[in-house]
Write a protein that holds these residues in place. Structure first.
Motif, PDB file in Angstrom:
ATOM      1  N   GLU A  89     -47.138  11.531  29.671  1.00 53.99           N
ATOM      2  CA  GLU A  89     -47.251  10.262  29.947  1.00 53.99           C
ATOM      3  C   GLU A  89     -47.553  10.910  31.813  1.00 53.99           C
ATOM      4  N   LYS A  90     -46.229  11.604  32.146  1.00 51.73           N
ATOM      5  CA  LYS A  90     -46.620  12.176  33.570  1.00 51.73           C
ATOM      6  C   LYS A  90     -47.483  13.709  33.832  1.00 51.73           C
ATOM      7  N   GLY A  91     -47.187  14.182  32.894  1.00 51.40           N
ATOM      8  CA  GLY A  91     -47.356  15.953  32.796  1.00 51.40           C
ATOM      9  C   GLY A  91     -46.711  17.021  33.621  1.00 51.40           C
ATOM     10  N   PRO A  92     -47.810  18.365  34.482  1.00 51.41           N
ATOM     11  CA  PRO A  92     -46.806  18.837  34.791  1.00 51.41           C
ATOM     12  C   PRO A  92     -47.322  18.754  36.235  1.00 51.41           C
ATOM     13  N   LEU A  93     -46.817  19.613  37.380  1.00 48.83           N
ATOM     14  CA  LEU A  93     -47.567  18.767  38.746  1.00 48.83           C
ATOM     15  C   LEU A  93     -49.146  20.106  38.277  1.00 48.83           C
ATOM     16  N   GLY A  94     -50.327  19.045  39.266  1.00 47.67           N
ATOM     17  CA  GLY A  94     -51.501  19.001  38.775  1.00 47.67           C
ATOM     18  C   GLY A  94     -51.958  19.069  38.007  1.00 47.67           C
ATOM     19  N   ALA A  95     -50.833  17.816  37.317  1.00 43.11           N
ATOM     20  CA  ALA A  95     -52.244  17.044  36.042  1.00 43.11           C
ATOM     21  C   ALA A  95     -52.532  16.011  36.419  1.00 43.11           C
ATOM     22  N   GLN A  96     -53.653  14.895  35.962  1.00 44.07           N
ATOM     23  CA  GLN A  96     -53.601  13.855  36.412  1.00 44.07           C
ATOM     24  C   GLN A  96     -54.154  13.189  34.990  1.00 44.07           C
ATOM     25  N   VAL A  97     -52.761  12.219  34.253  1.00 44.92           N
ATOM     26  CA  VAL A  97     -52.974  11.738  33.304  1.00 44.92           C
ATOM     27  C   VAL A  97     -53.740  10.242  33.270  1.00 44.92           C
ATOM     28  N   GLN A  98     -54.421  10.408  32.711  1.00 42.70           N
ATOM     29  CA  GLN A  98     -54.778   8.703  32.658  1.00 42.70           C
ATOM     30  C   GLN A  98     -55.189   8.359  31.404  1.00 42.70           C
ATOM     31  N   ARG A  99     -54.756   8.791  30.441  1.00 44.06           N
ATOM     32  CA  ARG A  99     -54.435   8.254  28.616  1.00 44.06           C
ATOM     33  C   ARG A  99     -53.665   8.960  27.968  1.00 44.06           C
ATOM     34  N   VAL A 100     -52.366   7.934  27.276  1.00 42.10           N
ATOM     35  CA  VAL A 100     -52.143   9.104  26.115  1.00 42.10           C
ATOM     36  C   VAL A 100     -52.459   8.369  25.282  1.00 42.10           C
ATOM     37  N   LYS A 101     -53.151   8.611  24.202  1.00 47.44           N
ATOM     38  CA  LYS A 101     -53.447   7.993  22.451  1.00 47.44           C
ATOM     39  C   LYS A 101     -52.526   7.939  21.631  1.00 47.44           C
ATOM     40  N   PRO A 102     -51.682   7.083  21.099  1.00 49.22           N
ATOM     41  CA  PRO A 102     -50.246   7.790  20.131  1.00 49.22           C
ATOM     42  C   PRO A 102     -51.163   7.508  18.509  1.00 49.22           C
ATOM     43  N   CYS A 103     -50.307   7.834  17.674  1.00 51.20           N
ATOM     44  CA  CYS A 103     -50.978   7.757  16.134  1.00 51.20           C
ATOM     45  C   CYS A 103     -49.564   8.562  16.028  1.00 51.20           C
ATOM     46  N   GLN A 104     -49.080   7.672  14.534  1.00 54.60           N
ATOM     47  CA  GLN A 104     -48.150   7.901  13.715  1.00 54.60           C
ATOM     48  C   GLN A 104     -48.477   8.738  12.556  1.00 54.60           C
ATOM     49  N   LEU A 105     -47.773  10.001  12.661  1.00 57.60           N
ATOM     50  CA  LEU A 105     -47.689  10.761  11.333  1.00 57.60           C
ATOM     51  C   LEU A 105     -47.252  11.663  10.177  1.00 57.60           C
ATOM     52  N   PRO A 106     -47.635  11.489   8.950  1.00 61.44           N
ATOM     53  CA  PRO A 106     -46.202  12.064   8.244  1.00 61.44           C
ATOM     54  C   PRO A 106     -45.632  12.632   8.385  1.00 61.44           C
ATOM     55  N   VAL A 107     -44.508  13.311   7.941  1.00 60.20           N
ATOM     56  CA  VAL A 107     -43.496  14.689   8.904  1.00 60.20           C
ATOM     57  C   VAL A 107     -43.991  15.812   7.556  1.00 60.20           C
ATOM     58  N   ARG A 108     -44.397  16.935   8.358  1.00 63.38           N
ATOM     59  CA  ARG A 108     -44.437  17.889   7.481  1.00 63.38           C
ATOM     60  C   ARG A 108     -43.399  19.353   7.381  1.00 63.38           C
ATOM     61  N   GLY A 109     -42.100  18.837   8.416  1.00 69.10           N
ATOM     62  CA  GLY A 109     -41.572  19.593   8.583  1.00 69.10           C
ATOM     63  C   GLY A 109     -41.479  21.434   9.269  1.00 69.10           C
ATOM     64  N   ASP A 110     -41.914  21.210  10.030  1.00 63.44           N
ATOM     65  CA  ASP A 110     -42.361  22.323  10.850  1.00 63.44           C
ATOM     66  C   ASP A 110     -41.370  23.045  11.209  1.00 63.44           C
ATOM     67  N   ASP A 111     -41.355  24.069  11.666  1.00 65.57           N
ATOM     68  CA  ASP A 111     -39.857  25.188  11.920  1.00 65.57           C
ATOM     69  C   ASP A 111     -40.459  25.250  13.292  1.00 65.57           C
ATOM     70  N   TRP A 112     -41.046  25.059  13.911  1.00 65.95           N
ATOM     71  CA  TRP A 112     -40.983  25.856  15.532  1.00 65.95           C
ATOM     72  C   TRP A 112     -41.985  24.940  16.376  1.00 65.95           C
ATOM     73  N   PHE A 113     -42.045  25.168  17.391  1.00 66.44           N
ATOM     74  CA  PHE A 113     -42.777  24.121  17.991  1.00 66.44           C
ATOM     75  C   PHE A 113     -43.431  25.315  18.818  1.00 66.44           C
ATOM     76  N   GLU A 114     -45.207  25.273  18.874  1.00 67.75           N
ATOM     77  CA  GLU A 114     -46.188  26.262  19.067  1.00 67.75           C
ATOM     78  C   GLU A 114     -47.215  25.883  20.259  1.00 67.75           C
ATOM     79  N   VAL A 115     -47.799  27.158  20.997  1.00 66.70           N
ATOM     80  CA  VAL A 115     -48.813  27.129  22.339  1.00 66.70           C
ATOM     81  C   VAL A 115     -50.019  26.916  20.918  1.00 66.70           C
ATOM     82  N   ARG A 116     -51.342  26.004  20.124  1.00 66.49           N
ATOM     83  CA  ARG A 116     -52.505  26.421  19.502  1.00 66.49           C
ATOM     84  C   ARG A 116     -53.810  26.823  20.420  1.00 66.49           C
ATOM     85  N   TYR A 117     -54.481  27.832  19.899  1.00 69.02           N
ATOM     86  CA  TYR A 117     -55.430  28.084  20.444  1.00 69.02           C
ATOM     87  C   TYR A 117     -56.889  27.894  20.069  1.00 69.02           C
TER      88      TYR A 117
END
Length: 117
Positions: A89-117
């Motif tokens: 909701e704040k983000g890093p310096l320089g970001a201007q967050v206007q809104r965060v839309k949440p949605c709950q999903l079923p758990v998938r069991g991922d093993d790590w956190f990654e940046v996708r392109y």
């Protein structure tokens, strides 16, 4: 002479009280998807979000969307997810967050956190 029908180890094992190891309770895990809108691309949002999620032990991914927003999917304990959402909701310096839309999903069991392109 009587025949032995059981192993000696079975007889010995029954003489002692055996305690089973207590089963570990699995931590309660949720998965959430957030769409972060505002000026959030080009300010290091994905890299900062990824570092923050890894520090909290969350799994999932973050990516830019075509419309200029950022999508985050993360799973883990509810407390850590709430902390990540508060950060989004704040983000890093320089970001201007206007809104965060949440949605709950079923758990998938991922093993790590990654940046996708």
């Amino acid at each position: 002479m009587a025949r032995r029908t059981r192993n000696r180890s079975e007889i010995i094992a029954r003489r002692f009280v055996s305690r089973q190891q207590p089963t570990r309770m699995q931590p309660f895990v949720e998965r959430w998807r957030w769409i972060i809108q505002g000026h959030v691309q080009g300010v290091g949002f994905r890299a900062s979000c990824s570092r923050r999620a890894l520090d909290m032990g969350l799994k999932g991914w973050v990516r830019n969307l075509q419309d200029g927003s950022v999508e985050v999917q993360a799973e883990g304990p509810p407390i850590a997810l709430a902390e990540l959402r508060a950060w989004c909701e704040k983000g890093p310096l320089g970001a201007q967050v206007q809104r965060v839309k949440p949605c709950q999903l079923p758990v998938r069991g991922d093993d790590w956190f990654e940046v996708r392109y």
